[in-house]
Every structure is written in structure tokens, then in C-alpha cells.
Design an enzyme around this catalytic site. Sequence first.
Site, PDB file in Angstrom:
ATOM      1  NE  ARG A   1      -4.132   1.826   0.678  1.00 10.17           N
ATOM      2  CZ  ARG A   1      -5.020   2.269  -0.197  1.00 10.17           C
ATOM      3  NH1 ARG A   1      -4.849   2.039  -1.488  1.00 10.17           N
ATOM      4  NH2 ARG A   1      -6.098   2.915   0.209  1.00 10.17           N
TER       5      ARG A   1
ATOM      6  CG  ASP B   1      -8.604   5.084  -0.827  1.00  8.61           C
ATOM      7  OD1 ASP B   1      -9.603   5.614  -1.354  1.00  8.61           O
ATOM      8  OD2 ASP B   1      -8.061   4.078  -1.301  1.00  8.61           O
TER       9      ASP B   1
ATOM     10  CB  THR C   1      -9.015  -1.439  -8.413  1.00  2.00           C
ATOM     11  OG1 THR C   1      -9.054  -0.262  -7.598  1.00  2.00           O
ATOM     12  CG2 THR C   1      -8.256  -2.514  -7.678  1.00  2.00           C
TER      13      THR C   1
ATOM     14  CD  GLU D   1      -9.177   6.484  -4.916  1.00  2.00           C
ATOM     15  OE1 GLU D   1      -9.331   7.273  -5.859  1.00  2.00           O
ATOM     16  OE2 GLU D   1     -10.056   6.319  -4.061  1.00  2.00           O
TER      17      GLU D   1
ATOM     18  N   GLY E   1     -13.746  -0.224  -6.026  1.00  2.00           N
ATOM     19  CA  GLY E   1     -13.839   0.669  -4.881  1.00  2.00           C
ATOM     20  C   GLY E   1     -14.316  -0.079  -3.655  1.00  2.00           C
TER      21      GLY E   1
END
Length: 532
Positions: free
Chosen positions: A66, A392, A352, A372, A439
Site C-alpha cells: 500500500r 482514501d 483497480t 485509485e 472501490g
Amino acid sequence: MVVTANPHATDVALAVLRGGGSAADAAIAAALVLNVVEPQSSGLGGGGFLLHYSAADGRMSAWDGRETAPADVDASLFLDASGKPLGFHDAAVGGRAVGVPGLAKLLGEVHRHHGRLPWARLFAPAIALAEEGFPVSPRLHALIGGDRFLAKDAQARALFYDAGGAPLAVGARLRNPRLAEVLRVLARDGADAFYRGDIAAAIVDVVNSGPNPGTLSLADFAAYRVIRRDALCGPYRGWRVCGMPPPSSGGATVLSMLGLLSRFPLAGIDPDSAFSRHLFAEAGRLAFADRDAWYGDPRAMPLSPAQLLDAAYIGARAQQIALDSSLRRAQAGQPGKVQRAVPAVHPERASTSHVSIVDAAGNAVSMTISIEDAFGSRRMVRGMLLNNQLTDFSFVPRDVRGLHPNRVEPGKRPRSSMAPTLLFAPDGRLHAVLGSPGGSAIINFVTEAVIGLVDWHIAPDALLARPHVGSRNGPTEVENTAEGRALASRLALFGQETVVRDLTSGIGLVVRAPQGWFGAADPRREGVAAGL
């Protein structure tokens, strides 16, 4: 068996397996090709999560790639001068929302632990595609044409539009030699080359200049680490479901929904009935209420997933599901009476990609990768689109009831909904590998698939073709198909407030079959399944 979001990526992954590569090798090669042919969704400018299963010893690894927030940010990152939250695209477009990308190091670490073929060999197909080009698909053409911001970036304009400023036509050849050169550097020098030297310096320069600049530094790149975490696993009707732990909320929220639904005998309920969809939507409301309140970077969470998934706690929460009426909007629970942070709900965008792979030895990879929003921050560096993953985070860091665990802070990883998942049968054997883009709706898509496999034994192709219905603790979302619209009218009998919309999942599903593995790709996107 391979399922990816694009035929080029599936072909390359299959060739890697045919050449003796592992599931990890095939996933790496697929991810690099997806960067070339599906640039709006994922790539080296973003990050992701990967679950790896080793058939020889039954061990699982959960790899966290991440993005991280720069050191020079604070909780006001997405607030205007008056302290009010910015609009989504006011925050997302430009350098402000760009986090340190994690994908390059994620692929490098996974290769170091689970790869079999030489690292450089895995880059060759993506380099060739970037240099020689590929025909623009109808989906990519439509996404380019529908974006309001992409053409404002000079590099993106040169890559995605023709000389007259029109989106590249369907079938036009898209070549990306700048990306090919970056791939060559990484193939030769390893993943660390992304985080030092010219590549990192170029990204920092673009992020910190131009409209809506950010604050990335070379020190942020040097500090970036991929984290190997323990997979988050839980029971469902004698099966075992494993996913990603925080900072993804995906694995835990899938397990929460399954736990809430385990008190209902779904196997005896018509899967296409409004009643089964009502129960599913109510479970979603309760699970998403907890997700929005409690989840974020694990270092900032006041509760652990174990507390939020405790059987007694989930059982008490499930008592709120009524058979003939809707909660409409659920409140977050408070395990142990810990003070609840107030949810700060904001859109999580659906750009994504997902890869599901099982190799000849039975090793498996479930990998979800993202930048994203579609085309990310709309900032391009050396042929790579940069992420806007910092959006996010919760835009509002606190209110009268306290700080939110998903508030912006230096070095933190924003909460995600990515949910790469492995499903194990009661006999302990790996049964399915799955995940999806979409999402925060990813959580509903994956949970629907698990229930379809475990409770209703629906064939993979038929399972992925069913209309989606679910709630993210708001109106019940119903997919805009003829069958979905009919379901929406019947759900009103249960007090459900419904909204009909496109729900563009992209599930990649591999399921154990008597003679091997069966693969299915979501019909809503360009994905393809293929096996040896």
C-alpha cells in the site's frame, strides 16, 4: 489457471506458467503488462495487496504494498482554508493526493520469496508491448473520452490523444516508450531502482510542481517498505476464508458480513429471491458501519480485527437484522465500549485491477492492484500515471467524539477495500482464488461470490453473471439490468430504499474442479480466463 483483467496480461501470465514459472512469477508479469494495457487502473505509480499460498507446506503470506503518506503532511491535507473538506476531484487531481507508490517493491519482495524464473525475464513481455504498442480497446477509448482532467497533463495528452486532441480511436496503436525505459531499468537493476536515483527524483519533481502540488520527498521514497503481514482468516459454515488485514478493510469486512449471515440458513433460501438479497444488504449495512468507524492503518486503530470479528460481538450485531424490514442506516458497534470514532465517509473510486492465478504445483496468488481513481492523479511521469491513494484517508480528521483512525498522518497507509481472497474447503484444500476491482463495493462483490460458492454451489460463470445487490450502509444498490430492476421493485416490500446503478465489478475467479481448476472472468470488463 490464470484470470486477469485483460487478454494481453492473461496470455503473458499463461506463457510464464508454461515456461516453468511459479504463480508469483506469472502474477508479476501480468501486473507489469496491465500497467501498459490498462493504465487507467493500476501500475508502477500505484500499489496493491497480494496473498500467496504455498501448496507444499500450506503457508500463506499477505503482502502489503500500500502507498504511504509523505512525512510532510498533516490532518488538514484535504481541508480548505475554512476547515471544510475539499471536493473529491479538488483533492485527487494533481500532486496533493499522491502517496509513495508501493507496487515495484511489492513485486520485488514477492519475487524474492516466491519467484522461480529470472526477474528480468518477467519484464520482457511488458517492455515489448510498451515499445511496439497495442490496439486501444473500446473500454480504454471510452474512459479516455469521458475524463475531464486527463488532457490537462502534457505527458498524458501526448500519450492518450491524437494530434487533433481527440481520444485515441478504438484500434489505434498506443505506444509508451517512456514506460518501456522505466521497465528496462527495473529489469536490470531491481525494484529498488524505483526508489532512488532518476526515477524517484522525476516523480518527486512532478508531484511537487504544477497544479495542486504535493509534498513527496526523496526521503519518503527511501523510507518505503513492503510489509509482510499475517493473512486474516475466519470460518464460514466449516469453510475457511482468508483475506488481507488492515490497512485494507476488505478482508475483515468480508468476514464480518459472512459472520452476520451465518445465522441464516441461506442454502435453503432461493439465491435469486428478494429475501436473500434483503438479508445480504442488511449484513452489508452493519459491516460497513463498523468498517467506516474503526478501520485504517493498524497503528492507529483503537480496536483490532479480532475484537470486531469476535463471535459473540458479531452474533449480537446480527440480532439487528430483521426479516421483514430494513435498518436503512446502521450505527457502528462498540466492542468493549471503546469510544467510537465518528465515520468520515467519502467515495473510494473503482479504478483497480485484479489477478487470480494457480500454478501447476497448486501454489496460488490473489492480487489486487490500483492507482485509485480512473487515471489516478492525472499526473504522468515517464509513461506512468501516479496514484491519488491519499484520498482514501478520511478528509475530516476528527469531530466532537474524537480522532478518526483513518485520519491523515505522516507515513501512514490509507484504508483500502481491496479484498484478494482465498477460500479453503472443509477438508483444508484450497478451493477458490478470487478478488475484484470496484472501490468499496469490492467487499460486496467478493462476499457475494463466497456465498454463491459455499451456500448455493453456483457455477463460476453463472455466479459472475448475476446482478449485484448490496448496501454500503446507504441505499441498497441494485445493478442496472432488467433482472436487477425487477429485484429493486421487490426489495421495496422489505422496506429497502434502492438505487439502480452500474456496478462494474471485475471479479477474477479460479475454482477447484474434479480434473483441475476452472477459471471465470467477470463479463463486465475485458478480463479473460485461460489454463494449461
